[in-house]
Each structure stands twice: as C-alpha cells, then as structure tokens.
Design a protein around this motif. Structure first.
Motif, PDB file in Angstrom:
ATOM      1  N   VAL A   1       0.747  -0.968   0.120  1.00 34.54           N
ATOM      2  CA  VAL A   1       0.053  -0.011   0.041  1.00 34.54           C
ATOM      3  C   VAL A   1       0.945   1.212  -0.087  1.00 34.54           C
ATOM      4  O   VAL A   1       0.523   2.247  -0.813  1.00 34.54           O
ATOM      5  CB  VAL A   1      -0.947  -0.048   1.205  1.00 34.54           C
ATOM      6  CG1 VAL A   1      -1.589   1.465   1.390  1.00 34.54           C
ATOM      7  CG2 VAL A   1      -1.860  -1.084   1.121  1.00 34.54           C
ATOM      8  N   THR A   2       1.788   1.333   0.828  1.00 32.57           N
ATOM      9  CA  THR A   2       2.567   2.278   0.848  1.00 32.57           C
ATOM     10  C   THR A   2       3.525   2.391  -0.333  1.00 32.57           C
ATOM     11  O   THR A   2       3.872   3.806  -0.818  1.00 32.57           O
ATOM     12  CB  THR A   2       3.801   2.136   2.003  1.00 32.57           C
ATOM     13  OG1 THR A   2       3.074   2.035   3.471  1.00 32.57           O
ATOM     14  CG2 THR A   2       4.702   3.318   2.196  1.00 32.57           C
ATOM     15  N   GLY A   3       3.801   1.672  -1.003  1.00 30.38           N
ATOM     16  CA  GLY A   3       4.766   1.604  -2.063  1.00 30.38           C
ATOM     17  C   GLY A   3       3.882   2.295  -3.330  1.00 30.38           C
ATOM     18  O   GLY A   3       4.303   3.210  -4.140  1.00 30.38           O
ATOM     19  N   LEU A   4       2.652   1.875  -3.359  1.00 33.22           N
ATOM     20  CA  LEU A   4       1.792   2.308  -4.475  1.00 33.22           C
ATOM     21  C   LEU A   4       1.425   3.647  -4.154  1.00 33.22           C
ATOM     22  O   LEU A   4       1.372   4.750  -5.037  1.00 33.22           O
ATOM     23  CB  LEU A   4       0.643   1.323  -4.619  1.00 33.22           C
ATOM     24  CG  LEU A   4      -0.504   1.882  -5.630  1.00 33.22           C
ATOM     25  CD1 LEU A   4       0.005   1.993  -6.809  1.00 33.22           C
ATOM     26  CD2 LEU A   4      -1.741   0.812  -5.693  1.00 33.22           C
ATOM     27  N   SER A   5       0.862   4.011  -3.097  1.00 31.43           N
ATOM     28  CA  SER A   5       0.157   5.333  -2.721  1.00 31.43           C
ATOM     29  C   SER A   5       1.449   6.390  -2.535  1.00 31.43           C
ATOM     30  O   SER A   5       1.098   7.452  -2.789  1.00 31.43           O
ATOM     31  CB  SER A   5      -0.298   5.223  -1.411  1.00 31.43           C
ATOM     32  OG  SER A   5      -1.453   4.535  -1.392  1.00 31.43           O
ATOM     33  N   GLY A   6       2.488   5.631  -1.882  1.00 33.01           N
ATOM     34  CA  GLY A   6       3.559   6.682  -1.939  1.00 33.01           C
ATOM     35  C   GLY A   6       4.516   6.793  -3.315  1.00 33.01           C
ATOM     36  O   GLY A   6       4.889   8.065  -3.395  1.00 33.01           O
ATOM     37  N   SER A   7       4.471   5.983  -4.183  1.00 36.06           N
ATOM     38  CA  SER A   7       5.451   6.223  -5.161  1.00 36.06           C
ATOM     39  C   SER A   7       4.355   6.789  -6.613  1.00 36.06           C
ATOM     40  O   SER A   7       4.915   7.426  -7.467  1.00 36.06           O
ATOM     41  CB  SER A   7       6.169   4.921  -5.759  1.00 36.06           C
ATOM     42  OG  SER A   7       7.052   4.425  -4.614  1.00 36.06           O
ATOM     43  N   GLY A   8       3.026   6.291  -6.336  1.00 38.49           N
ATOM     44  CA  GLY A   8       2.378   6.807  -7.528  1.00 38.49           C
ATOM     45  C   GLY A   8       2.185   8.126  -7.811  1.00 38.49           C
ATOM     46  O   GLY A   8       2.310   8.242  -9.236  1.00 38.49           O
ATOM     47  N   PRO A   9       2.365   9.089  -7.116  1.00 38.28           N
ATOM     48  CA  PRO A   9       2.219  10.474  -7.484  1.00 38.28           C
ATOM     49  C   PRO A   9       3.507  10.806  -8.513  1.00 38.28           C
ATOM     50  O   PRO A   9       3.394  11.693  -9.374  1.00 38.28           O
ATOM     51  CB  PRO A   9       2.315  11.430  -6.076  1.00 38.28           C
ATOM     52  CG  PRO A   9       1.623  10.544  -5.017  1.00 38.28           C
ATOM     53  CD  PRO A   9       1.678   8.989  -5.535  1.00 38.28           C
TER      54      PRO A   9
ATOM     55  N   TYR B   1       4.804   8.996 -10.426  1.00 32.30           N
ATOM     56  CA  TYR B   1       4.656   8.472 -11.912  1.00 32.30           C
ATOM     57  C   TYR B   1       3.733   9.322 -12.615  1.00 32.30           C
ATOM     58  O   TYR B   1       3.885   9.402 -13.723  1.00 32.30           O
ATOM     59  CB  TYR B   1       4.116   6.894 -11.909  1.00 32.30           C
ATOM     60  CG  TYR B   1       5.268   6.156 -11.549  1.00 32.30           C
ATOM     61  CD1 TYR B   1       6.240   5.711 -12.141  1.00 32.30           C
ATOM     62  CD2 TYR B   1       5.197   5.447 -10.398  1.00 32.30           C
ATOM     63  CE1 TYR B   1       7.255   4.685 -12.177  1.00 32.30           C
ATOM     64  CE2 TYR B   1       6.214   4.544  -9.932  1.00 32.30           C
ATOM     65  CZ  TYR B   1       7.403   4.542 -10.589  1.00 32.30           C
ATOM     66  OH  TYR B   1       8.483   3.640 -10.620  1.00 32.30           O
ATOM     67  N   ILE B   2       2.803   9.829 -11.856  1.00 35.36           N
ATOM     68  CA  ILE B   2       1.678  10.832 -12.402  1.00 35.36           C
ATOM     69  C   ILE B   2       2.537  12.218 -12.919  1.00 35.36           C
ATOM     70  O   ILE B   2       2.280  12.614 -14.047  1.00 35.36           O
ATOM     71  CB  ILE B   2       0.694  11.136 -11.532  1.00 35.36           C
ATOM     72  CG1 ILE B   2      -0.243  10.084 -10.894  1.00 35.36           C
ATOM     73  CG2 ILE B   2      -0.278  12.439 -11.791  1.00 35.36           C
ATOM     74  CD1 ILE B   2      -0.641   9.472 -12.267  1.00 35.36           C
ATOM     75  N   PHE B   3       3.485  12.606 -11.999  1.00 33.18           N
ATOM     76  CA  PHE B   3       4.166  13.778 -12.393  1.00 33.18           C
ATOM     77  C   PHE B   3       5.198  13.637 -13.629  1.00 33.18           C
ATOM     78  O   PHE B   3       5.173  14.461 -14.401  1.00 33.18           O
ATOM     79  CB  PHE B   3       5.095  14.284 -11.193  1.00 33.18           C
ATOM     80  CG  PHE B   3       4.362  15.102 -10.202  1.00 33.18           C
ATOM     81  CD1 PHE B   3       3.618  16.093 -10.423  1.00 33.18           C
ATOM     82  CD2 PHE B   3       4.121  14.590  -8.880  1.00 33.18           C
ATOM     83  CE1 PHE B   3       2.972  17.020  -9.462  1.00 33.18           C
ATOM     84  CE2 PHE B   3       3.490  14.902  -7.872  1.00 33.18           C
ATOM     85  CZ  PHE B   3       2.714  16.461  -8.202  1.00 33.18           C
ATOM     86  N   LEU B   4       5.598  12.442 -13.691  1.00 30.17           N
ATOM     87  CA  LEU B   4       6.409  11.946 -14.906  1.00 30.17           C
ATOM     88  C   LEU B   4       5.447  12.030 -16.073  1.00 30.17           C
ATOM     89  O   LEU B   4       6.039  12.407 -17.336  1.00 30.17           O
ATOM     90  CB  LEU B   4       7.093  10.715 -14.811  1.00 30.17           C
ATOM     91  CG  LEU B   4       8.288  10.424 -14.115  1.00 30.17           C
ATOM     92  CD1 LEU B   4       8.747   9.066 -13.854  1.00 30.17           C
ATOM     93  CD2 LEU B   4       9.433  11.144 -14.833  1.00 30.17           C
ATOM     94  N   ALA B   5       4.309  11.360 -15.929  1.00 32.43           N
ATOM     95  CA  ALA B   5       3.158  11.567 -16.965  1.00 32.43           C
ATOM     96  C   ALA B   5       2.881  12.857 -17.497  1.00 32.43           C
ATOM     97  O   ALA B   5       2.629  13.256 -18.911  1.00 32.43           O
ATOM     98  CB  ALA B   5       2.100  10.670 -16.792  1.00 32.43           C
ATOM     99  N   ILE B   6       2.700  13.813 -16.430  1.00 35.16           N
ATOM    100  CA  ILE B   6       2.321  15.231 -16.815  1.00 35.16           C
ATOM    101  C   ILE B   6       3.739  15.974 -17.393  1.00 35.16           C
ATOM    102  O   ILE B   6       3.394  16.579 -18.467  1.00 35.16           O
ATOM    103  CB  ILE B   6       2.111  15.794 -15.429  1.00 35.16           C
ATOM    104  CG1 ILE B   6       0.565  15.744 -15.019  1.00 35.16           C
ATOM    105  CG2 ILE B   6       1.959  17.258 -15.675  1.00 35.16           C
ATOM    106  CD1 ILE B   6       0.572  15.977 -13.585  1.00 35.16           C
ATOM    107  N   GLU B   7       4.907  15.471 -16.935  1.00 31.70           N
ATOM    108  CA  GLU B   7       5.843  16.113 -17.708  1.00 31.70           C
ATOM    109  C   GLU B   7       5.995  15.888 -19.254  1.00 31.70           C
ATOM    110  O   GLU B   7       6.269  16.425 -20.037  1.00 31.70           O
ATOM    111  CB  GLU B   7       7.418  15.735 -16.815  1.00 31.70           C
ATOM    112  CG  GLU B   7       8.382  16.421 -17.468  1.00 31.70           C
ATOM    113  CD  GLU B   7       9.661  16.371 -16.529  1.00 31.70           C
ATOM    114  OE1 GLU B   7      10.527  17.227 -16.320  1.00 31.70           O
ATOM    115  OE2 GLU B   7       9.780  15.149 -16.202  1.00 31.70           O
TER     116      GLU B   7
END
Length: 84
Positions: free
Chosen positions: A43-51, A53-59
C-alpha cells in the motif's frame, strides 16, 4: 472528490465501533479502505510512489505539447488539468 487514499487495519483490541469512528474521521478527507496489515508495505509503495509516476506522465505530456509548438506554461497547465 477525495483528497487522500487511506487504508486502515484494526489492531487486535480495536472494535467495529472503533472502525466506524476512524472511517468517519478519515472519510471526511479521503477514500478509505480496509486491508490486512501485511499489505501495508505494498500500500505504501503504491500510494507513496504513485504521485511520482503521475508527475512523470504530466511532464511527458507537456513535453509533447511543447514539441507541437505550445508554450511550456500552457503545456504544463493543460497536461496537469488532464490528469485531474
């Protein structure tokens, strides 16, 4: 819209009444799920790292917009809004 993702696990001495209180409290600021404590590393890995990856996609989206001729500020704004 939920602001946070929350996973809770009840300890051995916690009651369902405790769970209801926790769900009501944290449910006011986010989406809440129940899960076994053994899942919390994942849970921590997904919730903590997920943002990140979102920022990478935005970039990446913004870079595509810039390559297509958009100013960077506009491209970042559009890419960010797309991810909401």
């Amino acid at each position: 819209m939920y602001l946070h993702s929350i996973v809770m696990s009840l300890g051995g001495s916690a009651t369902e009444e405790d769970a209801d209180i926790i769900a009501k409290l944290f449910g006011s600021v986010g989406k809440i799920w129940r899960g076994d404590e053994k899942l919390f590393d994942a849970v921590t890995g997904l919730s903590g790292s997920g943002p990140a990856y979102i920022f990478l996609a935005i970039e990446a989206l913004a870079d595509g917009g810039v390559a297509a001729g958009l100013p960077r500020e506009l491209a970042l704004g559009l890419a960010s809004q797309t991810m909401l």
